[in-house]
Design a protein around this motif. Structure first.
Motif, PDB file in Angstrom:
ATOM      1  N   MET A 157       0.742  -1.220  -0.247  1.00 16.06           N
ATOM      2  CA  MET A 157       0.145  -0.061  -0.025  1.00 16.06           C
ATOM      3  C   MET A 157       1.258   0.929  -0.100  1.00 16.06           C
ATOM      4  O   MET A 157       1.007   2.535  -0.670  1.00 16.06           O
ATOM      5  CB  MET A 157      -1.278   0.377   1.421  1.00 16.06           C
ATOM      6  CG  MET A 157      -2.077   1.098   0.856  1.00 16.06           C
ATOM      7  SD  MET A 157      -2.911   1.366  -0.418  1.00 16.06           S
ATOM      8  CE  MET A 157      -3.726  -0.272   0.144  1.00 16.06           C
ATOM      9  N   VAL A 158       1.923   1.389   1.010  1.00 12.99           N
ATOM     10  CA  VAL A 158       2.804   2.772   0.893  1.00 12.99           C
ATOM     11  C   VAL A 158       3.666   2.758  -0.352  1.00 12.99           C
ATOM     12  O   VAL A 158       3.596   4.083  -0.736  1.00 12.99           O
ATOM     13  CB  VAL A 158       3.432   2.164   1.407  1.00 12.99           C
ATOM     14  CG1 VAL A 158       4.700   2.722   1.525  1.00 12.99           C
ATOM     15  CG2 VAL A 158       3.051   2.174   3.494  1.00 12.99           C
ATOM     16  N   ALA A 159       3.725   1.529  -1.205  1.00 14.21           N
ATOM     17  CA  ALA A 159       4.937   1.252  -2.371  1.00 14.21           C
ATOM     18  C   ALA A 159       3.323   2.230  -3.012  1.00 14.21           C
ATOM     19  O   ALA A 159       4.014   2.998  -4.377  1.00 14.21           O
ATOM     20  CB  ALA A 159       4.525   0.195  -2.826  1.00 14.21           C
ATOM     21  N   ARG A 160       2.218   2.078  -3.373  1.00 14.27           N
ATOM     22  CA  ARG A 160       1.397   2.590  -4.780  1.00 14.27           C
ATOM     23  C   ARG A 160       0.928   3.784  -3.667  1.00 14.27           C
ATOM     24  O   ARG A 160       0.894   4.604  -4.836  1.00 14.27           O
ATOM     25  CB  ARG A 160      -0.282   1.924  -3.702  1.00 14.27           C
ATOM     26  CG  ARG A 160      -0.995   2.379  -5.184  1.00 14.27           C
ATOM     27  CD  ARG A 160      -2.352   1.605  -4.678  1.00 14.27           C
ATOM     28  NE  ARG A 160      -2.287  -0.093  -4.886  1.00 14.27           N
ATOM     29  CZ  ARG A 160      -3.053  -1.155  -4.601  1.00 14.27           C
ATOM     30  NH1 ARG A 160      -4.586  -0.217  -4.569  1.00 14.27           N
ATOM     31  NH2 ARG A 160      -2.869  -2.158  -4.811  1.00 14.27           N
ATOM     32  N   ILE A 161       1.078   4.195  -2.758  1.00 11.35           N
ATOM     33  CA  ILE A 161       1.184   5.916  -2.590  1.00 11.35           C
ATOM     34  C   ILE A 161       1.864   6.657  -3.138  1.00 11.35           C
ATOM     35  O   ILE A 161       2.132   8.049  -3.099  1.00 11.35           O
ATOM     36  CB  ILE A 161       0.442   5.793  -0.542  1.00 11.35           C
ATOM     37  CG1 ILE A 161      -0.321   5.308  -0.220  1.00 11.35           C
ATOM     38  CG2 ILE A 161       0.749   7.356  -0.707  1.00 11.35           C
ATOM     39  CD1 ILE A 161      -0.402   5.462   1.247  1.00 11.35           C
ATOM     40  N   HIS A 162       2.965   6.063  -2.772  1.00 16.24           N
ATOM     41  CA  HIS A 162       4.466   7.213  -2.920  1.00 16.24           C
ATOM     42  C   HIS A 162       4.654   6.728  -4.022  1.00 16.24           C
ATOM     43  O   HIS A 162       4.538   7.795  -5.426  1.00 16.24           O
ATOM     44  CB  HIS A 162       5.776   5.693  -2.313  1.00 16.24           C
ATOM     45  CG  HIS A 162       5.474   6.326  -1.225  1.00 16.24           C
ATOM     46  ND1 HIS A 162       6.357   5.665  -0.374  1.00 16.24           N
ATOM     47  CD2 HIS A 162       5.275   7.201  -0.318  1.00 16.24           C
ATOM     48  CE1 HIS A 162       6.982   6.344   0.844  1.00 16.24           C
ATOM     49  NE2 HIS A 162       5.851   6.802   0.920  1.00 16.24           N
ATOM     50  N   SER A 163       4.549   5.680  -5.032  1.00 17.94           N
ATOM     51  CA  SER A 163       3.905   5.787  -6.819  1.00 17.94           C
ATOM     52  C   SER A 163       3.107   6.576  -7.375  1.00 17.94           C
ATOM     53  O   SER A 163       3.416   7.517  -8.532  1.00 17.94           O
ATOM     54  CB  SER A 163       3.631   4.745  -7.052  1.00 17.94           C
ATOM     55  OG  SER A 163       3.853   3.426  -7.129  1.00 17.94           O
ATOM     56  N   GLY A 164       2.407   6.935  -6.514  1.00 11.92           N
ATOM     57  CA  GLY A 164       1.005   8.112  -7.187  1.00 11.92           C
ATOM     58  C   GLY A 164       2.211   9.459  -6.601  1.00 11.92           C
ATOM     59  O   GLY A 164       1.448  10.061  -7.640  1.00 11.92           O
TER      60      GLY A 164
END
Length: 220
Positions: free
Chosen positions: A14-21
């Motif tokens: 989830m954190v990786a997805r947020i940072h990608s965003g």
């Protein structure tokens, strides 16, 4: 210049997805892949050749610092909850271009990405050979102090600044002159220079009649 190609590495999906965003919202940047472990990160770098890696330290198979030391020809921005000085120092020694402590906002990451993009732009603009002033701008070398006004000296200015700082309040030119051994006219010139350079401010004191007395207060 082409968009900066970014690999996001974080063990938390989830954190990786947020940072990608966060990255995707910064103009000039694109996420080319996401990895959740050190080995996957190394494989992705070898295959995709990104320009920048957002690298977490706490990974399930190896430390992000180990990954950092294994990377060549790619820039790394460390993103981690680790805030101890030893870890930050090791990241710097490993060649990280920046270090962002979790949790952070989209704005904080965007600022560092823009800084990184600006450094890349400057490097490209320099060409094959750099001059010392080019290198100084890249590494943030301190600028040379502005020249003193004609007739003023740095040593005497420091003396007046010290007297004003130690006064604990405001001083008139006459009081500064008495403390420093200067003439009132000279003391006033130095006080006005300190005001012009933002280290002091003028505080007029109004009496019952006549012009206000000019008094000066240290700002630092």
């Amino acid at each position: 210049m082409n968009d900066v190609r970014v690999l996001v590495v974080d063990d938390d999906f989830m954190v990786a997805r947020i940072h990608s965003g966060y990255v995707a919202r910064v103009p000039g940047f694109e996420v080319v892949a996401v990895a959740h472990g050190g080995a996957d990160a190394l494989a992705a770098v070898a295959e995709l050749r990104p320009d920048l890696v957002l690298l977490d330290i706490y990974l399930p198979d190896m430390s992000g610092l180990e990954v950092l030391k294994s990377l060549n020809d790619v820039d790394v921005l460390m993103i981690s909850a680790a805030r101890d000085v030893a870890t930050v120092r090791e990241a710097m020694r490993g060649g990280a271009v920046n270090y962002l402590i979790k949790p952070f906002t989209a704005a904080a990451l965007a600022e560092r990405l823009r800084q990184y993009a600006e450094t890349r732009r400057r490097l490209t603009a320099i060409g094959p050979q750099a001059r010392q002033d080019d290198v100084d701008r890249l590494f943030g070398a301190p600028k040379q102090a502005a020249p003193m006004p004609k007739g003023l000296s740095r040593a005497t200015c420091a003396l007046v600044a010290e007297a004003l700082r130690d006064a604990g309040g405001d001083l008139s030119a006459a009081e500064a002159a008495e403390l420093t051994g200067l003439s009132r006219v000279s003391a006033r010139r130095y006080l006005e220079h300190l005001c012009a350079s933002g280290r002091a401010e003028l505080h007029p004191r109004y009496g019952t009649a006549g012009r206000p007395e000019h008094r000066y207060r240290w700002l630092g």
